[in-house]
Design a protein around this motif. Structure first.
Motif, PDB file in Angstrom:
ATOM      1  N   PHE A  97       3.963   4.037   0.911  1.00 25.99           N
ATOM      2  CA  PHE A  97       3.966   3.351  -0.176  1.00 25.99           C
ATOM      3  C   PHE A  97       5.266   2.737  -1.166  1.00 25.99           C
ATOM      4  O   PHE A  97       5.077   2.400  -1.610  1.00 25.99           O
ATOM      5  N   ILE A 151      -8.416   2.273  -1.522  1.00 25.09           N
ATOM      6  CA  ILE A 151      -9.322   2.896   0.001  1.00 25.09           C
ATOM      7  C   ILE A 151      -7.784   3.711   0.656  1.00 25.09           C
ATOM      8  O   ILE A 151      -7.890   3.752   1.700  1.00 25.09           O
ATOM      9  N   ARG A 152      -6.654   4.245  -0.379  1.00 24.79           N
ATOM     10  CA  ARG A 152      -5.824   5.028   0.146  1.00 24.79           C
ATOM     11  C   ARG A 152      -6.124   6.381   1.232  1.00 24.79           C
ATOM     12  O   ARG A 152      -6.712   7.182   0.592  1.00 24.79           O
ATOM     13  N   ASN A 175      -5.251   0.667  -4.133  1.00 23.82           N
ATOM     14  CA  ASN A 175      -5.324   2.697  -3.620  1.00 23.82           C
ATOM     15  C   ASN A 175      -7.103   2.555  -3.362  1.00 23.82           C
ATOM     16  O   ASN A 175      -7.033   3.868  -3.385  1.00 23.82           O
ATOM     17  N   VAL A 215      -1.080   2.022   8.951  1.00 20.36           N
ATOM     18  CA  VAL A 215      -1.778   2.391   7.321  1.00 20.36           C
ATOM     19  C   VAL A 215      -2.548   3.446   8.077  1.00 20.36           C
ATOM     20  O   VAL A 215      -3.866   2.600   8.911  1.00 20.36           O
ATOM     21  N   ILE A 272       2.956  -7.659   4.662  1.00 21.40           N
ATOM     22  CA  ILE A 272       2.299  -7.638   3.761  1.00 21.40           C
ATOM     23  C   ILE A 272       4.070  -8.647   2.726  1.00 21.40           C
ATOM     24  O   ILE A 272       4.986  -7.755   3.081  1.00 21.40           O
ATOM     25  N   THR A 291      -3.054  -9.067  -3.364  1.00 18.42           N
ATOM     26  CA  THR A 291      -2.900  -8.650  -4.909  1.00 18.42           C
ATOM     27  C   THR A 291      -2.925  -9.446  -6.243  1.00 18.42           C
ATOM     28  O   THR A 291      -2.156 -10.327  -5.611  1.00 18.42           O
ATOM     29  N   TYR A 349       0.606 -11.026  -3.776  1.00 19.76           N
ATOM     30  CA  TYR A 349       1.555 -10.580  -2.923  1.00 19.76           C
ATOM     31  C   TYR A 349      -0.043 -10.965  -1.912  1.00 19.76           C
ATOM     32  O   TYR A 349      -1.237 -10.299  -2.521  1.00 19.76           O
ATOM     33  N   SER A 363      -1.426  -9.406   2.221  1.00 17.77           N
ATOM     34  CA  SER A 363      -1.474  -8.793   2.958  1.00 17.77           C
ATOM     35  C   SER A 363      -2.320  -9.432   4.348  1.00 17.77           C
ATOM     36  O   SER A 363      -3.865  -9.531   4.466  1.00 17.77           O
ATOM     37  N   LEU A 406       6.569   0.209   0.737  1.00 18.82           N
ATOM     38  CA  LEU A 406       6.017  -0.914   0.898  1.00 18.82           C
ATOM     39  C   LEU A 406       6.971  -1.554  -0.551  1.00 18.82           C
ATOM     40  O   LEU A 406       6.430  -2.947  -0.658  1.00 18.82           O
ATOM     41  N   TRP A 407       6.391  -1.170  -1.389  1.00 20.47           N
ATOM     42  CA  TRP A 407       6.955  -1.759  -3.149  1.00 20.47           C
ATOM     43  C   TRP A 407       7.806  -1.834  -3.261  1.00 20.47           C
ATOM     44  O   TRP A 407       8.565  -2.552  -3.973  1.00 20.47           O
TER      45      TRP A 407
HETATM   46  C1  FMN Z   1      -0.738  -6.590  -0.424  1.00 23.28           C
HETATM   47  C2  FMN Z   1      -0.794  -5.321  -1.228  1.00 23.28           C
HETATM   48  C3  FMN Z   1      -2.372  -4.268   0.359  1.00 23.28           C
HETATM   49  C4  FMN Z   1      -2.127  -2.849  -0.203  1.00 23.28           C
HETATM   50  N1  FMN Z   1      -2.826  -2.928   1.251  1.00 23.28           N
HETATM   51  C5  FMN Z   1      -2.848  -1.824   1.553  1.00 23.28           C
HETATM   52  C6  FMN Z   1      -3.782  -0.547   1.768  1.00 23.28           C
HETATM   53  O1  FMN Z   1      -4.357  -1.445   3.256  1.00 23.28           O
HETATM   54  N2  FMN Z   1      -3.981   0.565   2.006  1.00 23.28           N
HETATM   55  C7  FMN Z   1      -3.458   1.422   1.384  1.00 23.28           C
HETATM   56  O2  FMN Z   1      -4.011   2.455   1.055  1.00 23.28           O
HETATM   57  N3  FMN Z   1      -2.299   0.503   0.368  1.00 23.28           N
HETATM   58  C8  FMN Z   1      -2.422  -0.273  -0.176  1.00 23.28           C
HETATM   59  N4  FMN Z   1      -1.309  -1.038  -0.900  1.00 23.28           N
HETATM   60  C9  FMN Z   1      -0.759  -0.407  -1.526  1.00 23.28           C
HETATM   61  C10 FMN Z   1      -1.579   0.230  -3.509  1.00 23.28           C
HETATM   62  O3  FMN Z   1      -1.286  -0.910  -3.808  1.00 23.28           O
HETATM   63  C11 FMN Z   1      -0.946   1.920  -3.067  1.00 23.28           C
HETATM   64  O4  FMN Z   1       0.179   1.669  -3.737  1.00 23.28           O
HETATM   65  C12 FMN Z   1      -0.672   2.663  -2.379  1.00 23.28           C
HETATM   66  O5  FMN Z   1      -2.709   3.373  -1.944  1.00 23.28           O
HETATM   67  C13 FMN Z   1      -0.804   4.730  -3.095  1.00 23.28           C
HETATM   68  O6  FMN Z   1      -1.497   4.345  -3.788  1.00 23.28           O
HETATM   69  P1  FMN Z   1      -1.529   5.787  -5.417  1.00 23.28           P
HETATM   70  O7  FMN Z   1       0.475   5.372  -5.358  1.00 23.28           O
HETATM   71  O8  FMN Z   1      -2.246   5.275  -6.431  1.00 23.28           O
HETATM   72  O9  FMN Z   1      -1.427   6.730  -3.759  1.00 23.28           O
HETATM   73  C14 FMN Z   1      -1.592  -2.217  -0.758  1.00 23.28           C
HETATM   74  C15 FMN Z   1      -0.617  -2.697  -1.395  1.00 23.28           C
HETATM   75  C16 FMN Z   1      -0.431  -4.410  -1.369  1.00 23.28           C
HETATM   76  C17 FMN Z   1       0.522  -5.257  -2.822  1.00 23.28           C
END
Ligand code: FMN
Length: 193
Positions: free
Chosen positions: A74, A64-65, A62, A91, A107, A32, A120, A122, A77-78
């Protein structure tokens, strides 16, 4: 004509209790930009999520959130990846048809020659069933806490759990997956660069 990119779950998707289980040798890879917009995904990502690669590229991750995921997962994660650290976590992801799949995710940030984060990456694989069984009730507790007290409340719940089990977040997560082939993630990541 501007093309509207997908983000966040389409609220018309009906959530189904249908668990899609990955094969042992399935690896789901995505890259991403710094805001979580997908730049690259491998074929497995498109296959399991039910979206065409052309829908995924440019969409926010998001898309696929799954609603069963606590916000705290999350945030952790961030917070970690923005600090140039790596993240490990379990996840539950949403498939386009409303089904779901569990992954063990790794990640990491990608850097330019000056050490600035440029993207980034993953790499994910099948989560062990015992890990899923352990994490489901914990995520439920976190979501309940978030309903009344937000992420601050779920953070306290998680910290208390880790304290009671005398462990750290990383140690807890990696032990749940039994440390199995964590190093493979690293190798795949190195090969991609
Ligand atoms: C490299 C990378 C991979 C990610 N993979 C996923 C994932 O597989 N599923 C997911 O729900 N969020 C993933 N995220 C986090 C999303 O960016 C996001 O923070 C999360 O879906 C929550 O979204 P929201 O805060 O808008 O509800 C990933 C983020 C990054 C940087």
């Amino acid at each position: 004509m501007a093309i509207k990119k997908l983000s966040k779950r389409d609220s018309t998707i009906e959530i189904k209790q249908n668990n899609v289980i990955l094969d042992e040798d399935d690896f789901i890879i995505s890259k991403t930009d710094i805001n979580g917009n997908i730049l690259y995904c491998n074929e497995m990502f498109s296959k399991i999520s039910g979206y065409d690669a052309s829908d995924l590229i440019g969409a926010n991750h998001n898309l696929i959130r799954h609603p069963d995921m606590p916000k705290l997962a999350f945030k952790i994660l961030w917070d970690l990846i923005k600090e140039k650290k790596e993240f490990f976590g379990f996840v539950k992801n949403l498939i386009k048809d409303g089904s779901y799949y569990w992954v063990f995710a790794y990640i990491t940030p990608d850097f330019d020659n000056n050490g600035n984060i440029i993207s980034y990456t993953s790499v994910r694989r099948k989560a062990t069933q015992s890990a899923i069984d352990t994490i489901i009730p914990i995520y439920k507790l976190l979501i309940d806490a978030e309903k009344s007290g937000g992420v601050e409340a779920s953070f306290k719940v998680l910290n208390n759990y880790l304290k009671e089990h005398n462990t750290s977040y990383d140690e807890f997560i990696i032990n749940l997956q039994k440390g199995a082939i964590v190093w493979v993630f690293f190798l795949i990541k190195v090969q991609m660069n």
